[in-house]
Design an enzyme around this catalytic site. Structure first.
Site, PDB file in Angstrom:
ATOM      1  N   ASP A 121       0.990  -1.285   0.075  1.00 19.78           N
ATOM      2  CA  ASP A 121      -0.168  -0.038  -0.397  1.00 19.78           C
ATOM      3  C   ASP A 121       0.877   1.712  -0.121  1.00 19.78           C
ATOM      4  OD1 ASP A 121      -2.665   1.085  -0.016  1.00 19.78           O
ATOM      5  OD2 ASP A 121      -2.038   1.226   2.675  1.00 19.78           O
TER       6      ASP A 121
ATOM      7  N   ASP B  63      -3.707  -2.021   5.634  1.00 20.02           N
ATOM      8  CA  ASP B  63      -4.581  -1.241   6.766  1.00 20.02           C
ATOM      9  C   ASP B  63      -5.276  -1.120   6.921  1.00 20.02           C
ATOM     10  OD1 ASP B  63      -4.487   0.883   4.932  1.00 20.02           O
ATOM     11  OD2 ASP B  63      -3.590   2.007   6.027  1.00 20.02           O
TER      12      ASP B  63
ATOM     13  N   ASP C  71      -8.171  -3.973   2.331  1.00 25.40           N
ATOM     14  CA  ASP C  71      -7.744  -4.545   2.142  1.00 25.40           C
ATOM     15  C   ASP C  71      -7.242  -6.169   2.694  1.00 25.40           C
ATOM     16  OD1 ASP C  71      -6.281  -2.793   0.688  1.00 25.40           O
ATOM     17  OD2 ASP C  71      -5.798  -2.057   2.881  1.00 25.40           O
TER      18      ASP C  71
END
Length: 958
Positions: free
Chosen positions: A356, A699, A703
């Protein structure tokens, strides 16, 4: 027109009707998605009231029809079934058989030890499975909250589980959205949707009707369950609850994803199966050979079982567990908390890391990096929300055009309400703020026209409100501007909140002088603020006509660096002015400056990316943010990405790529922006289809499915949601990409140490089985007894073999390419070495046994010599196995102190086995002389030299 009852299919989101947003789907051919409908049509469709909400009777009817607003719980296996699954392994079968055999042999202590090993490993697997299921439970807790609703025209607070489609929900700053809502009215509403979409900035909402194909991240007229209101107020009609929400879709995806077996799990399974087959084959050969020699079947069965016991590496499960546990401890010291033991090694096998952007490559803290005023450019140092940093002049990025005649035109700007000019005082420990009045007014304006707040919590800073506004507060703090003192003397009297149409915020502050009507501060998009401004402020606080071209050139230069730019302006109102309005401000404001900010890349990110690439591990960025922002951050951390070259792809690009070409496109690209949870799953699956071992970081709630699908799921400990943490295998306590690189290094070391243990233990097990097999084939006396074999296996595994788990990392560990996922646990070169040492042990044990008997020693003494030979060779070979490529004398002798301790413990055990009467009676041993010890040590040294020669000859085979 007759009203119709809302069918269940009418309460679905665009995603449920059709992933493309076309508005058609199973059981619902006509109803479009709610974001594509005007509010009055949504009200009609759901048979509700946009002002009064539903009455209590209708709420009860709909709750009976649609159920409660909670995510569905999936079927779970019972405790017995979970425990039973842990025994489904060939090596466990062999160990259980060994435990039974040792009972028949009367070795109850050994049987108990073997059973304890099996039970410990079973318990660990059971705990891992239970904790993995907690990911779904975390999703349930995410939506448990209370909601303010209008029911029958009365405002009520109800548990979020009680919401039904058609309910009218009221929201304000700080509220968690309890269901999927279609907005019907709002005021300056901004929502943090990062947990669902990956969008780093709070999203400004409005009521405009959107095209049906609008993706979730761009549906400004919708609110989604689990997101957080950061500013403003709003009201929305519930259009989806429970499993029908966007959060429910993620729940469904997580439930459908089965965790991928780790490379270590797969390799150990194959290795265990091969070992089981080999052991059973040897036992069968021994049994048949004994029958051929005329031995009794019962006696031969016992001998065959003894052979199997000797060949079983009883210490392997314990060694795997201990080695992984030590890796876990080492990784914890490097700020990576491991939730599932086997993934420690999986990190070492990782071939690609999908990371990410926000919080992993970046600080996840919006930071002002540059300031511009009509008089100059300024750099701002420091990052995050702490007040540490400096504001210093910098070289202009574009020459600022001067007014044609150089005049300093007053624009009627007066100091507001007689207040002292802000700033001018040095920040504690810092250099004084540059003498630029426009800079000081710009910083004060950005901090006063602001709804955010920052407070210190522990070692960090906690922000409430918009991160962009928080960054402006921090910048003012770095300049030493006393914002609270100004607000105390000049309190806010009115405001124009930020809206997506207006694109600026304005605040009116009272004056202490009766002749002044107060001071107005404005901040917002550069183009919109410029429309309000007729003048700009110079460094002495005087006004002059605004130079639009200079302002826009500066803004574009900052935007080209990937910075988000906001403009600030101010004006003094005369006494008796009317209410604050956008019309009243237009053409009367004075521009004070530009604030340029971004979420800065982490300092160690670029070096860590380079280290991963040097180690042959690919790095890809997957984010819900805009592609331009993602590409800018990617370039800063060393990832080349270009939309035109196909190395930066958006979610729309992925949808347009045919399924058969997707893996190739994913392999080539390095940045993926504006991707949905389903697309993240597809990305991970595409990489895995190309043979990759994929690690995924994240996070947010969005996800979680991909974290579970990945070979290694890595969540953020600081900024991550509980859902992401529970779905992951590893939690980073510092949210730093550099920690992932460190974890990969530790994972490689874990696999190295496991391989060293296997290469060390197998020769002994093979040789023990072969010694018994040769004795049966020759019809000769056994050189070692089954009880002696168990002594060797159990004591050396604990005192010697487990010490390899503490072996430090070898040089150049991160310079090697990743191990191919299909590469076996033992390479051909290592297999040859195992066979070599096994052959030397078999030959040495037989020669020594026969020599001792021939020179007058008793059978017990000869067997004692053979047992000590096995252990001596293991000790010498242990030092060789500290590195599978380098010779033993090139390894630091005190690099692993635990190994030296283990050798001393084993030596004491062997002396007790040889010379104490109790041990002599238990294990059928007898004292031996010094000459026997010399022969034992000589043979062990010979075996060690043979291994050194093999390393020399086969170094290129590793």
């Amino acid at each position: 027109m007759a009203k119709r009852r809302p069918s269940r299919n009418s309460h679905v989101t665009a995603r449920q009707q059709d992933p493309s947003g076309s508005g058609t789907g199973p059981g619902d051919a006509g109803d479009p998605a709610h974001h594509g409908l005007p509010v009055h049509e949504v009200v009609l469709l759901l048979e509700t009231d946009a002002a009064r909400g539903l009455d209590q009777e209708e709420v009860a009817r709909r709750r009976a029809q649609f159920g409660v607003n909670e995510l569905p719980r999936s079927q779970r296996a019972g405790i017995a079934r979970k425990l039973g699954r842990q025994f489904n392994n060939p090596l466990v079968y062999v160990l259980l058989a060994a435990a039974v055999v040792t009972v028949f042999l009367g070795e109850f202590l050994d049987s108990a030890v073997i059973l304890a090993v099996v039970l410990v490993n079973t318990l660990i697997g059971f705990i891992q499975e239970v904790r993995a299921e907690a990911a779904l439970d975390a999703l349930h807790s995410l939506v448990r909250t209370h909601a303010a609703v209008m029911r029958g025209g009365e405002r009520k607070h109800v548990p979020s589980e009680d919401l039904v489609p058609g309910d009218l929900v009221l929201l304000e700053a700080g509220d968690k959205v309890p269901a999927d809502l279609r907005l019907v009215r709002l005021s300056a509403l901004r929502v943090d949707e990062s947990a669902l979409t990956g969008e780093s900035d709070p999203v400004a909402k409005d009521e405009v009707v959107l095209p049906q194909v609008t993706p979730v991240a761009d549906r400004r007229n919708m609110l989604y369950s689990g997101t957080l209101v950061t500013a403003g107020t709003g009201a929305g009609i519930v259009v989806a609850i429970g499993g029908e929400t966007e959060l429910g879709e993620i729940h469904r995806l997580m439930g459908a994803v089965r965790p991928v077996a780790t490379p270590l799990t797969l390799k150990l399974a194959r290795f265990s199966t091969t070992l089981t087959v080999a052991i059973l084959a040897l036992a069968a050969v021994a049994f048949l050979a004994g029958l051929a020699h005329g031995e009794r079947p019962g006696q031969m069965f016992t001998a065959a079982v003894a052979l199997a016991v000797g060949a079983i590496p009883e210490g392997l499960p314990a060694a795997v567990t201990v080695t992984l546990a030590i890796g876990v401890r080492r990784m914890a010291r490097r700020r990576a908390v491991v939730r599932r033991l086997p993934v420690v090694e999986t990190l070492g096998s990782t071939t690609v890391i999908c990371s990410d952007k926000t919080g992993t490559f970046t600080e996840n803290q919006m930071t002002i990096r540059a300031l511009w005023t009509p008089s100059g450019w300024y750099d701002v140092t420091g990052s995050g929300y702490g007040p540490e940093g400096h504001i210093t002049p910098s070289a202009p990025q574009h020459p600022a055009p001067q007014h044609p005649d150089g005049r300093n035109l007053a624009a009627g700007v007066t100091r507001p309400g007689g207040a002292a000019m802000p700033g001018g005082a040095a920040h504690p420990g810092d250099a004084a703020l540059p003498k630029d009045d426009a800079l000081q007014w710009s910083l004060l304006g950005g901090a006063a026209c602001n709804d955010a707040s920052i407070r210190r919590e522990g070692a960090g800073w906690q922000v409430r409100g918009d991160p962009t506004e928080a960054a402006m507060l921090v910048a003012a703090g770095k300049a030493g501007i006393k914002v609270q003192d100004f607000l105390a003397a000049n309190p806010r009297q009115a405001e124009l909140p930020f809206t997506s149409e207006r694109q600026f915020m304005a605040t009116l502050h009272a004056s202490t002088l009766p002749e002044d009507g107060g001071t107005v501060f404005v901040k917002g998009a550069v183009e919109r603020v410029l429309e309000l401004c007729a003048h700009e402020m110079d460094g002495q606080g005087a006004g002059r006509p605004v130079r639009r071209h200079a302002v826009l050139s500066a803004a574009h230069a900052l935007a080209d660096d990937g910075l988000r730019v906001l403009a600030t302006a101010m004006m003094s109102l005369p006494a008796g002015s009317g209410p604050l309005s956008a019309t009243e401000l237009r053409g009367r404001m004075t521009l004070t400056g530009l604030h340029a900010m971004h979420d800065p890349p982490r300092e160690a990110a670029a070096a860590s990316v380079k280290a991963c690439q040097r180690a042959g591990v690919g790095v890809k960025m997957i984010t819900g943010d805009h592609v331009r922002t993602a590409v800018t951050v990617a370039a800063a951390v060393g990832l080349a990405a270009d939309s035109a070259a196909g190395t930066a792809l958006t979610g729309a690009d992925l949808d347009a790529i045919p399924a058969d070409r997707l893996p190739e496109a994913v392999e080539r690209a390095t940045v993926f922006a504006r991707v949905s949870p389903e697309q993240k799953l597809r990305l991970i699956g595409a990489l895995q289809s190309r043979g990759h071992v994929a690690a995924m970081t994240g996070d947010g709630v969005n996800d979680a499915p991909a974290l579970r699908q990945a070979n290694v799921g890595i969540s953020m400990g600081r900024s991550g949601t509980e859902v992401a943490k529970e779905a992951s295998d590893i939690v980073l306590t510092d949210d730093d990409f550099a920690t992932i690189e460190a974890a990969v290094e530790e994972g490689r070391n874990v696999f190295d140490n496991l391989t060293k243990f296997i290469v060390w233990t197998l020769p002994t097990n093979m040789a023990e089985g072969l010694v018994i097999l040769v004795a049966i084939l020759l019809g000769a006396t056994l050189p070692i007894l089954p009880t002696q074999i168990l002594w060797i296996n159990m004591t050396t595994a604990v005192a010697l073999g487990l010490m390899l788990a503490f072996e430090p990392k070898e040089p150049g560990l991160m310079s090697r390419p990743p191990r191919p996922p299909d590469r076996p646990l033992l390479t051909w070169a290592l297999t040859v070495r195992v066979l070599l040492v096994s052959a030397l042990l078999v030959a040495g044990a037989w020669w020594l046994f026969e020599h001792e008997v021939a020179t007058g020693a008793s059978v017990a003494q000869a067997r004692t010599s053979a047992v000590n030979l096995f252990v001596a060779v293991e000790v010498f070979y242990l030092f060789s196995c500290r590195s599978l490529t380098r010779p033993a004398w090139r390894i630091h002798p005190f690099g692993n102190r635990w190994l030296l301790v283990g050798v001393l413990v084993q030596a004491g055990g062997q002396l007790a086995l040889t010379y104490t009467p109790l041990m002599n009676g238990l294990f059928h041993t007898a004292p031996i002389g010094a000459d026997a010890w010399l022969r034992i040590l000589g043979l062990a040294l010979l075996a060690s030299l043979a291994v050194a020669v093999d390393k020399r000859l086969r170094r290129r085979g590793f």
